[in-house]
Design a protein around this motif. Structure first.
Motif, short mmCIF file in Angstrom:
data_model
loop_
_atom_site.label_atom_id
_atom_site.label_comp_id
_atom_site.label_asym_id
_atom_site.label_seq_id
_atom_site.Cartn_x
_atom_site.Cartn_y
_atom_site.Cartn_z
N ARG A 102 -4.71 18.35 2.29
CA ARG A 102 -5.13 17.33 1.34
C ARG A 102 -3.94 16.85 0.52
NH1 ARG A 102 -10.82 17.80 0.61
NH2 ARG A 102 -10.83 17.26 -1.58
N ALA A 103 -3.00 17.77 0.27
CA ALA A 103 -1.82 17.43 -0.53
C ALA A 103 -0.99 16.34 0.15
CB ALA A 103 -0.96 18.67 -0.77
N ASP A 104 -1.01 16.27 1.47
CA ASP A 104 -0.28 15.22 2.18
C ASP A 104 -0.85 13.84 1.85
OD1 ASP A 104 1.20 17.27 3.28
OD2 ASP A 104 0.55 16.90 5.36
N ILE A 105 -2.17 13.76 1.85
CA ILE A 105 -2.82 12.48 1.51
C ILE A 105 -2.58 12.14 0.04
CG2 ILE A 105 -5.03 11.27 1.31
CD1 ILE A 105 -5.98 12.89 3.74
N GLU A 106 -2.71 13.14 -0.83
CA GLU A 106 -2.47 12.91 -2.26
C GLU A 106 -1.06 12.39 -2.50
OE1 GLU A 106 -3.30 16.51 -4.42
OE2 GLU A 106 -5.29 16.68 -3.53
N ALA A 107 -0.07 13.02 -1.89
CA ALA A 107 1.32 12.62 -2.09
C ALA A 107 1.58 11.22 -1.55
CB ALA A 107 2.27 13.63 -1.44
N ALA A 108 1.09 10.94 -0.36
CA ALA A 108 1.30 9.62 0.23
C ALA A 108 0.61 8.53 -0.60
CB ALA A 108 0.79 9.60 1.67
N ALA A 109 -0.60 8.81 -1.04
CA ALA A 109 -1.33 7.84 -1.85
C ALA A 109 -0.65 7.63 -3.20
CB ALA A 109 -2.77 8.29 -2.05
N SER A 110 -0.19 8.71 -3.82
CA SER A 110 0.49 8.59 -5.11
C SER A 110 1.76 7.77 -5.00
CB SER A 110 0.80 9.96 -5.69
OG SER A 110 -0.39 10.64 -6.00
N THR A 111 2.54 8.02 -3.97
CA THR A 111 3.76 7.24 -3.75
C THR A 111 3.43 5.76 -3.61
OG1 THR A 111 4.85 9.10 -2.68
CG2 THR A 111 5.73 6.91 -2.19
N TYR A 112 2.45 5.47 -2.80
CA TYR A 112 2.05 4.09 -2.55
C TYR A 112 1.56 3.42 -3.83
CZ TYR A 112 -0.30 0.25 -0.04
OH TYR A 112 -0.69 -0.98 0.42
N ILE A 113 0.67 4.09 -4.54
CA ILE A 113 0.08 3.51 -5.75
C ILE A 113 1.13 3.30 -6.83
CG2 ILE A 113 -1.53 3.97 -7.65
CD1 ILE A 113 -3.31 5.41 -5.47
N VAL A 114 1.97 4.29 -7.07
CA VAL A 114 2.99 4.17 -8.12
C VAL A 114 3.96 3.03 -7.80
CG1 VAL A 114 4.99 5.33 -9.17
CG2 VAL A 114 2.81 6.52 -9.00
N TYR A 115 4.46 3.01 -6.58
CA TYR A 115 5.38 1.92 -6.20
C TYR A 115 4.72 0.57 -6.37
CZ TYR A 115 9.81 3.62 -4.37
OH TYR A 115 11.07 4.13 -4.25
#
Length: 192
Positions: free
Chosen positions: A108-121
């Motif tokens: 789940r951490a992989d999805i969280e990290a990828a989503a966070s990167t996308y959203i923040v950028y």
């Protein structure tokens, strides 16, 4: 519609999509399973419309604005680079969500990290354009500049705003309009 207002309205719409994406990803922290189909629709929409229509038009406007307002060049170059970063991080997030939709086992951490990167950028990108670029573009770009920006991408109807996408984005349109509540379920005990 005034091109600056249209640009601003698209940003507001993208920001709402990012908020829904954030709400769904936040469910991972609470041990629930997000609506992966909705996540996939959001990322697919942003990749298919924003990255293929909105961003190429912005890139053309940036190029023209850099000639008229050279003091903005460093910001405009960075924003152009961010379009590529957003596209690549969107592709990565879409890959992970597609795996989750197909019931693949992944942390789940992989999805969280990828989503966070996308959203923040994406959020920071929009904020910079709104604060630093749109006011200058409104004053500096000519009708010819705006026409060239419009023609920099294919004429493609926005599938969420009257576009012809059939039923594909129906749930997403309703969710953004606030007509449907989030749909979550408890995460399986074996989730990573």
């Amino acid at each position: 519609m005034n091109p600056v207002m249209a640009w601003h309205e698209e940003h507001a719409y993208f920001a709402r999509l990012l908020q829904v994406l954030q709400e769904e990803v936040d469910t991972l922290y609470t041990g629930q399973t997000p609506n992966y189909e909705l996540l996939l629709d959001i990322v697919s929409y942003l990749r298919e419309y924003s990255d293929q229509v909105h961003h190429p038009r912005e890139d053309e406007a940036f190029k023209r604005l850099a000639r008229r307002s050279p003091e903005l060049r460093p910001i405009l170059v960075r924003l152009h680079q961010e379009h590529r970063v957003i596209a690549q991080s969107g592709d990565r997030l879409r890959e992970l969500v597609e795996e989750a939709v197909s019931d693949a086992v992944l942390p789940r951490a992989d999805i969280e990290a990828a989503a966070s990167t996308y959203i923040v950028y994406y959020r920071n990108h929009i904020a910079t354009e709104e604060k630093e670029v749109l006011p200058v573009a409104a004053r500096s770009l000519t009708e010819d500049d705006w026409l060239a920006a419009k023609e920099a991408a294919p004429a493609k109807a926005d599938p969420l705003v009257g576009g012809d996408a059939g039923d594909r984005f129906r749930h997403l349109r309703r969710r953004i309009a606030g007509e449907t509540p989030p749909h979550h379920r408890a995460a399986p005990a074996t989730s990573a």
